[in-house]
Design an enzyme around this catalytic site. Structure first.
Site, PDB file in Angstrom:
ATOM      1  N   HIS A 234      33.182 -11.906 -41.999  1.00  0.00           N
ATOM      2  CA  HIS A 234      34.230 -12.820 -42.431  1.00  0.00           C
ATOM      3  C   HIS A 234      34.663 -13.600 -41.209  1.00  0.00           C
ATOM      4  O   HIS A 234      35.062 -13.001 -40.198  1.00  0.00           O
ATOM      5  CB  HIS A 234      35.405 -12.046 -43.032  1.00  0.00           C
ATOM      6  CG  HIS A 234      36.487 -12.944 -43.564  1.00  0.00           C
ATOM      7  ND1 HIS A 234      37.752 -12.500 -43.815  1.00  0.00           N
ATOM      8  CD2 HIS A 234      36.477 -14.264 -43.877  1.00  0.00           C
ATOM      9  CE1 HIS A 234      38.489 -13.497 -44.272  1.00  0.00           C
ATOM     10  NE2 HIS A 234      37.731 -14.578 -44.315  1.00  0.00           N
ATOM     11  N   ASP A 235      34.592 -14.923 -41.273  1.00  0.00           N
ATOM     12  CA  ASP A 235      34.829 -15.717 -40.067  1.00  0.00           C
ATOM     13  C   ASP A 235      36.216 -15.485 -39.476  1.00  0.00           C
ATOM     14  O   ASP A 235      36.386 -15.547 -38.253  1.00  0.00           O
ATOM     15  CB  ASP A 235      34.576 -17.206 -40.313  1.00  0.00           C
ATOM     16  CG  ASP A 235      35.333 -17.780 -41.508  1.00  0.00           C
ATOM     17  OD1 ASP A 235      36.176 -17.073 -42.095  1.00  0.00           O
ATOM     18  OD2 ASP A 235      35.055 -18.936 -41.872  1.00  0.00           O
ATOM     19  N   THR A 236      37.201 -15.171 -40.325  1.00  0.00           N
ATOM     20  CA  THR A 236      38.526 -14.881 -39.778  1.00  0.00           C
ATOM     21  C   THR A 236      38.519 -13.584 -38.978  1.00  0.00           C
ATOM     22  O   THR A 236      39.175 -13.481 -37.936  1.00  0.00           O
ATOM     23  CB  THR A 236      39.579 -14.800 -40.897  1.00  0.00           C
ATOM     24  OG1 THR A 236      39.546 -16.007 -41.656  1.00  0.00           O
ATOM     25  CG2 THR A 236      40.972 -14.598 -40.332  1.00  0.00           C
ATOM     26  N   ASN A 295      47.456 -16.310 -46.398  1.00  0.00           N
ATOM     27  CA  ASN A 295      46.645 -17.521 -46.493  1.00  0.00           C
ATOM     28  C   ASN A 295      47.543 -18.743 -46.704  1.00  0.00           C
ATOM     29  O   ASN A 295      48.397 -18.732 -47.587  1.00  0.00           O
ATOM     30  CB  ASN A 295      45.676 -17.430 -47.672  1.00  0.00           C
ATOM     31  CG  ASN A 295      44.435 -16.639 -47.347  1.00  0.00           C
ATOM     32  OD1 ASN A 295      44.508 -15.648 -46.641  1.00  0.00           O
ATOM     33  ND2 ASN A 295      43.311 -17.051 -47.876  1.00  0.00           N
TER      34      ASN A 295
END
Length: 481
Positions: A234-236, A295
């Site tokens: 997950h890029d986060t 988010n």
């Protein structure tokens, strides 16, 4: 310094990139080998990812990168591809902005009430969570024919290696993982009719994911064996792993780009009813950490306005926004009303009008409205995360593409009343590479990796200016998400 670099394949919602990095215990040098667009495709009412074009971009990038020591893939979360019994893809994966999940949550909640769902999975409500996507697909021929489901980085890894797995940090966004155990939430899956057998075994950052297949080596010109490492896919999660926090620092992070993900790194999830009501999520990170965050719509708002305006120069737009009156009009940057593409300037104006505020009249005023609103949303998320997790915050780290936006960084410092450290901009790629280097024995623990980032990457510090009362007053004009 090793002469053979690592390769990070980092896929964002609007572009993909292959970045190489040479890493030692004291040096960390990045170089962009290839960047390619990520353009979703609409077929009728459905919105899909053009996954084959993304895969072609990866192969092109590896060819341009040359020989690499290993590689890893990270991307956005929640979306997946379905494979048949032969391992063939059953259609292009749906885009998380597709509308088929509208009103699906209510069907899930009829079986598992929201409070129970949060207590078991710790996930904030978002209409595109994988649980809701799979529920929306329940009666489709495609899902009936599926033998496996692979999240986007896992699907691409499978095409490169022939090996299937489910990386944990990304799996934790599906609303099917128990954040306390790091394992599947079997009860939730059973009650909602989700067959967990669709998902291959879980992998964790640092695990070996396979080696490039012979035909991939031929296509890219690389010499095997080339290992593929499971990173925080997950890029986060990768971006948070690259936050240049100092040892013992009480920090919050904001991962900025198409989305803003604002929160804290914790050792355990916060699963209280108050946390659920505040719509905070508990996603898993590197080394068993929890990414406790909210988010926020992020720079998507500005990207969509730019698209509607014919792509004007961003530098000029931000300069003009800096001259515009601050906090004249603000919107709720977390409102799902801004999720879909199209007509963003008009929708922002309508939201201001509906709340009794002046409508932005120019592009500069609209841009300033967006950036002020994002700074307010950052302030609210950081303040509430600290309170709900009972953790002090002394500094805010902004990483990702938004770290280059000096106006947004300064406004965030002003809104939060805290110093902001901006950078690195390529945090997701850095976190990807750092996990590879740790798995390779080049780096030690997470703290050592962060010290390396802090000591080698360009960072900018923003000090809050006076005017906190104005931000408090402006925040009162924004409806609670």
């Amino acid at each position: 310094m090793s002469t053979t670099p690592y390769a990070a394949i980092d896929l964002g919602a609007s572009s993909g990139r292959v970045i190489t990095a040479r890493v030692t215990g004291t040096t960390l040098n990045l170089s962009e080998a290839h960047r390619f667009p990520n353009r979703p495709a609409r077929t009728g009412p459905a919105l899909h990812w053009d996954i084959l074009n993304l895969y072609a971009g990866i192969l092109d990038g590896l060819r341009k990168a040359g020989q690499v020591r290993s590689l890893g893939i990270d991307s956005w979360a929640v979306d997946y591809g379905l494979l048949d019994a032969d391992g063939a893809l059953l259609g292009n994966p749906f885009h998380y902005r597709d509308t088929r999940t509208e009103h699906i949550a209510e069907k899930v909640w009829a079986t598992v009430p929201p409070a129970e769902l949060y207590a078991a999975t710790g996930l904030q409500y978002a209409p595109f969570n994988t649980l809701y996507q799979l529920t929306a697909a329940r009666e489709t021929a495609q899902l009936r024919a599926a033998q496996s489901a692979l999240l986007i980085p896992d699907l691409l890894t499978y095409w490169l290696t022939g090996q299937q797995g489910t990386e944990l940090t990304n799996a934790s966004t599906t609303q099917l993982i128990d954040p306390r155990t790091g394992d599947w939430a079997h009860d939730i899956a059973a009650r909602t009719g989700i067959d967990l057998a669709l998902f291959p075994p879980l992998r964790r950052p640092g695990d070996h994911a396979g080696e490039l297949l012979p035909h991939v080596l031929d296509e890219t010109g690389l010499t095997g064996p080339v290992p593929v490492t499971t990173v925080a896919s997950h890029d986060t999660a990768s971006a948070v792993a690259a936050v240049p926090a100092t040892d013992g620092e009480n920090f919050a992070y904001i991962c900025t780009g198409t989305w803003s993900l604002a929160g804290l790194e914790l050792d355990a999830p916060v699963l209280t009813e108050e946390s659920r009501a505040a719509n905070f999520t508990n996603e898993l990170g590197v080394d068993g950490t929890v990414r406790y965050l909210r988010n926020i719509m992020g720079l998507w708002l500005l990207q969509e306005c730019q698209r509607a305006w014919g792509e004007p120069d961003l530098t000029e737009l931000l300069h003009a926004a800096g001259q515009a009156t601050g906090l004249r009009s603000v919107i709720d940057a977390g409102d799902a009303a801004f999720l879909a593409p199209g007509g963003m300037p008009e929708r922002i104006a309508a939201a201001c009008r509906a709340s009794g505020q002046p409508e932005p009249r120019t592009r500069a005023e609209t841009t300033r409205c967006i950036l002020d609103s994002l700074a307010l949303a950052h302030r609210k998320a950081v303040t509430e995360a600290a309170r709900l997790a009972d953790r002090p915050v002394d500094v805010v780290h902004i990483v990702g593409g938004g770290a280059r936006n000096a106006l947004l960084c300064q406004l965030t410092a002003d809104a939060c009343g805290l110093p902001v450290v901006a950078g690195p901009a390529e945090a997701a790629a850095l976190g990807n590479v750092l996990v590879q280097a740790r798995a390779d024995g080049v780096l030690g623990d997470r703290a050592a990796a962060r010290r390396l980032v802090a000591g080698t990457q360009e960072l900018t510090r923003y000090t809050p200016r006076a005017g906190s009362a104005e931000w408090v007053a402006a925040g009162a004009r924004v409806a609670t998400p």
